[in-house]
Design a protein around this motif. Structure first.
Motif, mmCIF file in Angstrom:
data_model
loop_
_atom_site.group_PDB
_atom_site.id
_atom_site.type_symbol
_atom_site.label_atom_id
_atom_site.label_comp_id
_atom_site.label_asym_id
_atom_site.label_seq_id
_atom_site.Cartn_x
_atom_site.Cartn_y
_atom_site.Cartn_z
ATOM 1 N N ILE B 108 27.948 -92.861 68.950
ATOM 2 C CA ILE B 108 27.377 -94.209 69.034
ATOM 3 C C ILE B 108 28.145 -95.037 70.059
ATOM 4 C CG2 ILE B 108 28.767 -95.071 67.091
ATOM 5 C CD1 ILE B 108 26.577 -96.971 66.364
ATOM 6 N N ARG B 112 26.601 -96.436 73.656
ATOM 7 C CA ARG B 112 26.576 -97.869 73.889
ATOM 8 C C ARG B 112 27.329 -98.250 75.154
ATOM 9 N NH1 ARG B 112 25.433 -101.287 69.896
ATOM 10 N NH2 ARG B 112 24.233 -100.287 68.279
ATOM 11 N N ALA B 269 32.006 -104.503 51.548
ATOM 12 C CA ALA B 269 31.338 -105.325 52.576
ATOM 13 C C ALA B 269 29.834 -105.089 52.563
ATOM 14 C CB ALA B 269 31.917 -105.008 53.958
ATOM 15 N N PHE B 270 29.432 -103.853 52.330
ATOM 16 C CA PHE B 270 27.997 -103.532 52.211
ATOM 17 C C PHE B 270 27.396 -104.239 51.007
ATOM 18 C CE2 PHE B 270 25.011 -100.868 49.805
ATOM 19 C CZ PHE B 270 23.948 -100.811 50.689
ATOM 20 N N LEU B 275 27.456 -107.100 55.072
ATOM 21 C CA LEU B 275 27.922 -106.894 56.440
ATOM 22 C C LEU B 275 28.251 -105.425 56.672
ATOM 23 C CD1 LEU B 275 30.340 -109.943 56.899
ATOM 24 C CD2 LEU B 275 28.048 -109.664 57.884
ATOM 25 N N VAL B 276 27.899 -104.939 57.852
ATOM 26 C CA VAL B 276 28.259 -103.590 58.261
ATOM 27 C C VAL B 276 29.616 -103.667 58.958
ATOM 28 C CG1 VAL B 276 27.657 -101.629 59.712
ATOM 29 C CG2 VAL B 276 25.844 -102.922 58.524
ATOM 30 N N GLY B 307 32.070 -103.395 63.745
ATOM 31 C CA GLY B 307 31.010 -102.806 62.930
ATOM 32 C C GLY B 307 30.346 -101.595 63.562
ATOM 33 N N ASN B 308 31.016 -100.954 64.513
ATOM 34 C CA ASN B 308 30.400 -99.818 65.202
ATOM 35 C C ASN B 308 30.696 -98.515 64.474
ATOM 36 O OD1 ASN B 308 29.221 -101.303 67.355
ATOM 37 N ND2 ASN B 308 31.272 -101.572 68.217
ATOM 38 N N VAL B 309 29.832 -98.199 63.538
ATOM 39 C CA VAL B 309 30.041 -97.019 62.704
ATOM 40 C C VAL B 309 28.755 -96.205 62.670
ATOM 41 C CG1 VAL B 309 29.512 -98.437 60.658
ATOM 42 C CG2 VAL B 309 30.670 -96.251 60.357
ATOM 43 N N GLU B 310 28.912 -94.885 62.715
ATOM 44 C CA GLU B 310 27.735 -94.022 62.652
ATOM 45 C C GLU B 310 27.190 -94.012 61.227
ATOM 46 O OE1 GLU B 310 27.590 -90.619 65.423
ATOM 47 O OE2 GLU B 310 29.753 -90.841 65.488
ATOM 48 N N ALA B 311 25.871 -93.827 61.131
ATOM 49 C CA ALA B 311 25.201 -93.893 59.836
ATOM 50 C C ALA B 311 25.797 -92.901 58.832
ATOM 51 C CB ALA B 311 23.702 -93.646 60.011
ATOM 52 N N PHE B 314 29.150 -94.112 57.536
ATOM 53 C CA PHE B 314 28.923 -95.267 56.664
ATOM 54 C C PHE B 314 28.430 -94.805 55.297
ATOM 55 C CE2 PHE B 314 26.571 -99.155 55.362
ATOM 56 C CZ PHE B 314 27.579 -100.096 55.553
ATOM 57 N N ALA B 315 27.424 -93.935 55.299
ATOM 58 C CA ALA B 315 26.873 -93.427 54.036
ATOM 59 C C ALA B 315 27.944 -92.687 53.236
ATOM 60 C CB ALA B 315 25.673 -92.519 54.313
ATOM 61 N N LEU B 318 30.111 -95.207 51.425
ATOM 62 C CA LEU B 318 29.413 -95.774 50.258
ATOM 63 C C LEU B 318 29.403 -94.768 49.116
ATOM 64 C CD1 LEU B 318 26.306 -97.613 51.792
ATOM 65 C CD2 LEU B 318 28.681 -98.380 51.589
#
Lengths: 322, 322
Positions: B108, B112, B269-270, B275-276, B307-311, B314-315, B318
């Motif tokens: 990512i 970008r 934060a989620f 917020l991401v 907040g630049n994290v790959e999905a 992030f998952a 969580l």
């Protein structure tokens, strides 16, 4: 004939919620502007207390209850976000709250409602009438029923989001041309139209397009064949006379987005905005991204109406959108 | 002896980035205040352009390059967020940019950086010296190397986040007691200490605690046994004389959080902030939540730095946090 909620009612609501509700920020994104050809400002109501705009209307409604009547408390029926808004507003105002929720409501919303000190009573969405259950509970206690959108104070409270948005834009020397607003029963959309005085497009998920069809015709049309949707916050079968009258008198129109477009909007908000937006809270963004509304050259307000989404649903949206 | 970056340098940087960088909002959370016993204000730098605070320092550095020298462009080495900050700043100022990135940088961040028009050159984190590669490229072109933290303009630019935060708090009649700041090489932490004039705790992930150990002693101590971390943005082996001198002269201390605490902060934060926040951007929040720093009764600034994290990452956070 039902009369529209007025701008004065929204201004009065803004006075009641000042210092209690969050004046949520307007955020923008180079990527979103590039994709739409517009100047888009997002009103981040997912950053509101309880994670959605619903706190605005709930607090405005409850603070209008006379001090000597607050002891009997309030009763609300809600799929979740309104429940949390009412529960927190009640706690802040020292009132007991009972919430009638569908038994299939997302667990995060049930837990949070209880977390704000409210009692939760479940009903079956397919076989029971939540309205009747709430009315019966309230009658037994002398409590006030707080409907999610068929109430002038609730609509006026939601409208403060529109009032804030245009005021914050004006402070930057910006005037918006239109607003895209997430829409279930129309409480936020109608309030936003009044508070912002902008042309509003009320955005709904597919198969839940009662507001779109009602505004396109000349009478309220209910949803008659409800289908599953990931937009749990927008599962409203029928708008009210009040939201219909208010939206119609402001020239609002409806617009429908698909479930796939909703997933893409949730993923866009994650990737580009760094905001957690729930499916129902992302339909207005989905409409901006889907490209069927010509936004080129315009200045557009888009409401992100809530962020209460379970981790699994969120991850599924990110995975589906690729 | 290396002298600390000054408050005047941060004020000058604030003037240069005004109207270009986002004045990011301060957000708060009833849940966070309840858990910490403090009044916590979060500086949401994940909402900054390019998704992290790095744009501040990059834009300040690049705008200090004389107009007649901008044509040769800039070269930067970065694990990602600094790269994006430099790439966007260069595009806005009409300068070519080349970024030297580790070949294992999150995709990512690579995409970008290219999306902002920069050229990306890869190196092997374990066998090659990014410093030497960047210097060689720059020498061949007459370009300016923009280091991620060993630069007065970069540090002063990052410090504008601290200046804004205390100014926005002051406008609400609030004075903070201390700040918790995410820390890799110390550019943000040292700038924030100068800009905010607050006692700063620089928070690092476990095994990457060079700043914590350096500040506890009297000399720079490098990381000698680097371990995998999900905080890709904070993988800095050695702070610089400049960040060391600046942090030390402001009485800053270090603090370390575990990988599990980072995952819990990302999930918090989620769930609570909507917020991401990327793992490296959540270490200061992780410190506030972990409870080893006594924050009870205090007013605390906490920086969410990116907040630049790959999905998938992030998952996973969580899921791990439950």
């Amino acid at each position: 004939m039902t009369s529209s909620v007025t701008h004065d009612e929204v201004v009065a609501a803004a006075g009641r919620i000042a210092g209690v509700a969050v004046r949520t920020p307007l955020v923008r994104s180079d990527a979103l502007d590039a994709l739409t050809g517009a100047r888009v400002w997002l009103k981040a109501e997912n950053l509101q207390r309880t994670g959605s705009f619903k706190f605005r209307g709930a607090y405005n409604r409850l603070s209008a209850i006379a001090a000597d009547q607050r002891g009997a408390g309030v009763v609300a029926f809600s799929s979740g976000n309104h429940a949390q808004g009412v529960a927190l507003a009640a706690r802040l105002l020292g009132m007991p709250a009972t919430i009638v929720m569908p038994s299939d409501a997302p667990s995060i919303k049930v837990e949070r409602t209880r977390g704000h000190g409210a009692e939760v009573v479940f009903y079956d969405r397919l076989t029971e009438d939540r309205d009747a259950i709430a009315t019966a509970i309230a009658a037994g206690r002398g409590a006030v029923v707080v409907p999610p959108f068929n109430d002038r104070h609730v609509i006026a409270g939601q409208g403060t989001a529109g009032l804030e948005a245009v005021s914050d834009l004006a402070a930057m020397g910006v005037a918006a041309d239109l607003a895209l607003v997430c829409c279930g029963g129309g409480g936020l959309a109608s309030g936003f139209a009044v508070g912002s005085q902008l042309p509003v497009t009320a955005v709904e998920p597919q198969n839940w397009d009662d507001v779109t069809r009602s505004l396109a015709g000349d009478a309220i049309v209910p949803v008659t064949d409800p289908q599953p949707t990931r937009c749990d916050a927008l599962q409203t079968l029928r708008m009210s006379e009040l939201t219909f009258a208010t939206l119609r008198s402001h020239g609002a129109v409806g617009h429908v987005v698909s479930e796939a477009e909703v997933a893409r909007a949730v993923a866009f908000a994650f990737r580009e905005l760094k905001l957690v937006v729930e499916p129902g809270g992302s339909v207005a963004l989905a409409a901006a991204l889907a490209g069927r509304i010509d936004l080129a050259g315009k200045t557009v307000l888009v409401v992100l109406s809530g962020g209460n989404v379970e981790a699994g649903v969120f991850a599924a949206c990110l995975a589906e959108a690729g």
